[in-house]
Enzyme design. Sequence first.
Site, PDB file in Angstrom:
ATOM      1  N   THR A 321       0.847  -1.187   0.000  1.00 46.97           N
ATOM      2  CA  THR A 321       0.000   0.000   0.000  1.00 46.97           C
ATOM      3  C   THR A 321       0.883   1.238   0.000  1.00 46.97           C
ATOM      4  OG1 THR A 321      -1.771   1.190   1.176  1.00 46.97           O
ATOM      5  CG2 THR A 321      -0.201  -0.013   2.537  1.00 46.97           C
ATOM      6  N   HIS A 373       2.243 -11.599  14.253  1.00 43.93           N
ATOM      7  CA  HIS A 373       3.318 -12.205  15.035  1.00 43.93           C
ATOM      8  C   HIS A 373       3.029 -13.666  15.367  1.00 43.93           C
ATOM      9  CE1 HIS A 373       6.989 -12.185  17.053  1.00 43.93           C
ATOM     10  NE2 HIS A 373       6.787 -11.310  18.016  1.00 43.93           N
TER      11      HIS A 373
END
Length: 413
Positions: A321, A373
């Site tokens: 992006t 994560h």
Amino acid sequence: MIIKVKVPSPGESITEVEVASWLVKDGDYVSRNQVIAEIDSDKATLEISAEENGVISLMAEKGKRIQVGDIICIIDTSKKKPIYNNENSKELDFHEKKIPKEQDIIKKIPSPASKKILAEKNISIESIHGTGKQGRITKKDCIIVEDSTTTASYFSPIMEEWGNPQTSMSRAKKITPLSSLRRKLSERLVSVKNQTAMLTTFNEVDMQEIFIIRKKYKDIFKDKHGVNLGFMSFFTLSCVRALKLYPDVNAMISGSEKINFEYYDISIAISGPKGLMVPVVRNAENLSFRGIEQEIHRLSTRVRNGKITIDEMTGGTFTITNGGVFGSMLSTPIINPPQSAILGIHKIVERPVVINGSIEIRPIMYLALSYDHRIIDGRESVGFLVSVKETIENPIKFLMEGSENNIRRILEL
């Protein structure tokens, strides 16, 4: 003959849509294949076209949610397109204007109670809009005008002190329902925040080598291929290289399993009239600079024209992006589910940096990698960004087969 136009299925698993807009009015004559409406699904905006010529009758209101397969309108094909004579229509307009309808005549006649207020407060009858029958002025109308006059006289010295006595104080607000697309986007963003262990790591990259290549070859590239040699092709190919080195960044969680993709479908975030869309450049590892730039141009055009399809936005293993096109210096992008990572690139700013012990001014961009994560550790996330950085700062070495002599061949010039 009556044609029933039904809501088509925008895609698998979508059962409900919203009427975003009608492009015709009830009773209009429509032609075959004419676009008559737009519908919003959870993923995209689709157009509905007339199936035959005829007079249309609308069966659903704008903003209404309807089921896939429901009848959205009917078209009466037995009714032909009306033909108007210019002279007859002008004559009709003249008579309509000359002889107004009775309900259009407004009579400003004050009621007995209102007459007293008008006289006492010295209020002009022309300044009042009558709300009574046939425009009759009521006592309530006079009280409203009196209150507004008092308020205006109270604020007048204050407005003069502010230096703009003619400006009225507006406290208006506009309430509009969220589109189906925006509601779904909101749900997805909240879901990502709640269901992933999202972290963001940052780095910076010196864009000077990219600037030199683009300055030298962009005009030739544009003349040869019909598209610009932009930054996105460099970043897309840099990400493909980094994803090969750190395959967990190109993976996703499915239940209790991890899926590692051995192909690289890069989603590119593009802002359109309906909001942010994320079409996919498929198998980017097999595309050249020309192929990537042409595909991004094609997808961008379809997004901005409202023609993008759900299939073109489905899938994707990693997202890029670019907030820099809007002037963003730094941001923490949100993961595009079910993917596990997204790269945010930003505005290029000239900054002082130390090069071989000396201070130089270089075009610097900040990079941000947001990642889940649960599946990606710090080593992979930091290593991924370092790989992108070294590729962008050394494009000839990593993208041009290590020789400046290969640039023209790689760019297909």
